[in-house]
Scaffold this motif. Sequence first.
Motif, PDB file in Angstrom:
ATOM      1  N   SER A   1       1.298  -1.329  -0.040  1.00  0.00           N
ATOM      2  CA  SER A   1      -0.203  -0.293   0.052  1.00  0.00           C
ATOM      3  C   SER A   1       1.211   1.229   0.341  1.00  0.00           C
ATOM      4  O   SER A   1       2.156   1.558   0.083  1.00  0.00           O
ATOM      5  CB  SER A   1      -0.843   0.555   1.468  1.00  0.00           C
ATOM      6  OG  SER A   1      -0.146  -0.044   2.701  1.00  0.00           O
TER       7      SER A   1
ATOM      8  N   TYR B   1       0.690   5.425   0.834  1.00  0.00           N
ATOM      9  CA  TYR B   1      -0.240   7.027   1.235  1.00  0.00           C
ATOM     10  C   TYR B   1       0.184   8.280   0.691  1.00  0.00           C
ATOM     11  O   TYR B   1       1.574   8.084   1.093  1.00  0.00           O
ATOM     12  CB  TYR B   1      -0.286   7.118   2.845  1.00  0.00           C
ATOM     13  CG  TYR B   1      -1.650   8.269   2.775  1.00  0.00           C
ATOM     14  CD1 TYR B   1      -2.500   8.330   2.448  1.00  0.00           C
ATOM     15  CD2 TYR B   1      -0.437   8.818   3.272  1.00  0.00           C
ATOM     16  CE1 TYR B   1      -3.266   9.559   3.189  1.00  0.00           C
ATOM     17  CE2 TYR B   1      -1.134  10.321   3.830  1.00  0.00           C
ATOM     18  CZ  TYR B   1      -2.635  10.321   3.479  1.00  0.00           C
ATOM     19  OH  TYR B   1      -2.993  11.380   4.078  1.00  0.00           O
TER      20      TYR B   1
ATOM     21  N   TYR C   1      -4.624   7.041  -1.884  1.00  0.00           N
ATOM     22  CA  TYR C   1      -3.990   5.448  -0.784  1.00  0.00           C
ATOM     23  C   TYR C   1      -4.242   4.662  -2.296  1.00  0.00           C
ATOM     24  O   TYR C   1      -5.066   4.453  -2.466  1.00  0.00           O
ATOM     25  CB  TYR C   1      -5.519   5.666  -0.243  1.00  0.00           C
ATOM     26  CG  TYR C   1      -4.807   4.192   0.714  1.00  0.00           C
ATOM     27  CD1 TYR C   1      -3.838   3.707   1.589  1.00  0.00           C
ATOM     28  CD2 TYR C   1      -5.666   3.035   0.837  1.00  0.00           C
ATOM     29  CE1 TYR C   1      -3.264   3.046   2.795  1.00  0.00           C
ATOM     30  CE2 TYR C   1      -5.340   1.979   1.646  1.00  0.00           C
ATOM     31  CZ  TYR C   1      -3.869   1.646   2.097  1.00  0.00           C
ATOM     32  OH  TYR C   1      -3.980   0.493   2.913  1.00  0.00           O
TER      33      TYR C   1
ATOM     34  N   GLU D   1      -6.605   3.696   5.009  1.00  0.00           N
ATOM     35  CA  GLU D   1      -5.518   2.192   5.259  1.00  0.00           C
ATOM     36  C   GLU D   1      -7.141   0.869   6.072  1.00  0.00           C
ATOM     37  O   GLU D   1      -7.391   0.041   5.912  1.00  0.00           O
ATOM     38  CB  GLU D   1      -5.070   2.100   6.569  1.00  0.00           C
ATOM     39  CG  GLU D   1      -4.548   1.065   6.447  1.00  0.00           C
ATOM     40  CD  GLU D   1      -3.311   1.304   7.854  1.00  0.00           C
ATOM     41  OE1 GLU D   1      -2.332   0.465   7.694  1.00  0.00           O
ATOM     42  OE2 GLU D   1      -3.439   2.190   8.649  1.00  0.00           O
TER      43      GLU D   1
END
Length: 262
Positions: free
Chosen positions: A197, A199, A209, A242
């Motif tokens: 992931s 961000y 994100y 998240e």
Amino acid sequence: MADTQEKDAKRGRPAKKGLHGWKAALTVFGCGTFAAFGVFGVLVGALSLLVGSVSSGISSDASEAPVAAEQRGKPRAELEPGGLEVCGDYMALPSMRDLHVEETVSVSHSDPAENPGFDQEEPRLVSGACSFTVRPQFGTTALWYFDFEFEAVVHDPQEDRDQVAEELFAEALESVPAEFSQIESQADPDWADAAQSFYGEDLDGVSQYLVVARTRSAVYTMVFSGDPEGLESGQVPEFDFERQGEALGSRLNDRFFTIIPE
């Protein structure tokens, strides 16, 4: 006992109670024996309770384990044409309870098995892409933009489909930097076979994100971004993104796992 002694004292004589001689000896012996058995009984009872509790816990855990496995399900024996249309059919994203869709912006889907005359000996790569405006479950009440795309290697008689998926996963990761003006943080979610992931801010300076994930032979990308015209001017905390990504990603992981045949 205190009350008895006090009453005897008031009567002018010492309080003297109990047994003497052989009666006392027998009484002491009997009481000691009964006390010993009593203590033994208490210890046995406590031990039985402890063993029973541990056994109950083990039985409970053993009975719950298969339930968790059943919730995920098993892969299908085969996949019918169009059976992996994630954006708009059986696996439709808008119907998932972890995603509240306000508006569908675009949807596309491709499955060669839906074409007349498709040769079963040819590779079958199913893909799709869709965009939505969504109302998040976590944090801010403002609208977000959500983009999703995937590629799933359903069948490949010439190459190992898992290896092909790993290559697709690597290619998707290579393209991530081009989607950001700056990346502030990076993590490795644990809800898929492999996932990363990111961000930061997109090319317009809005919070974004992005997650690239792989489940078996499917590779998919989820992108959440803020609304630049909203009250927060598109700024969304990473934690909110998240949590939303994990809730939706876990469900997608389970679906890809069960829908893609073995």
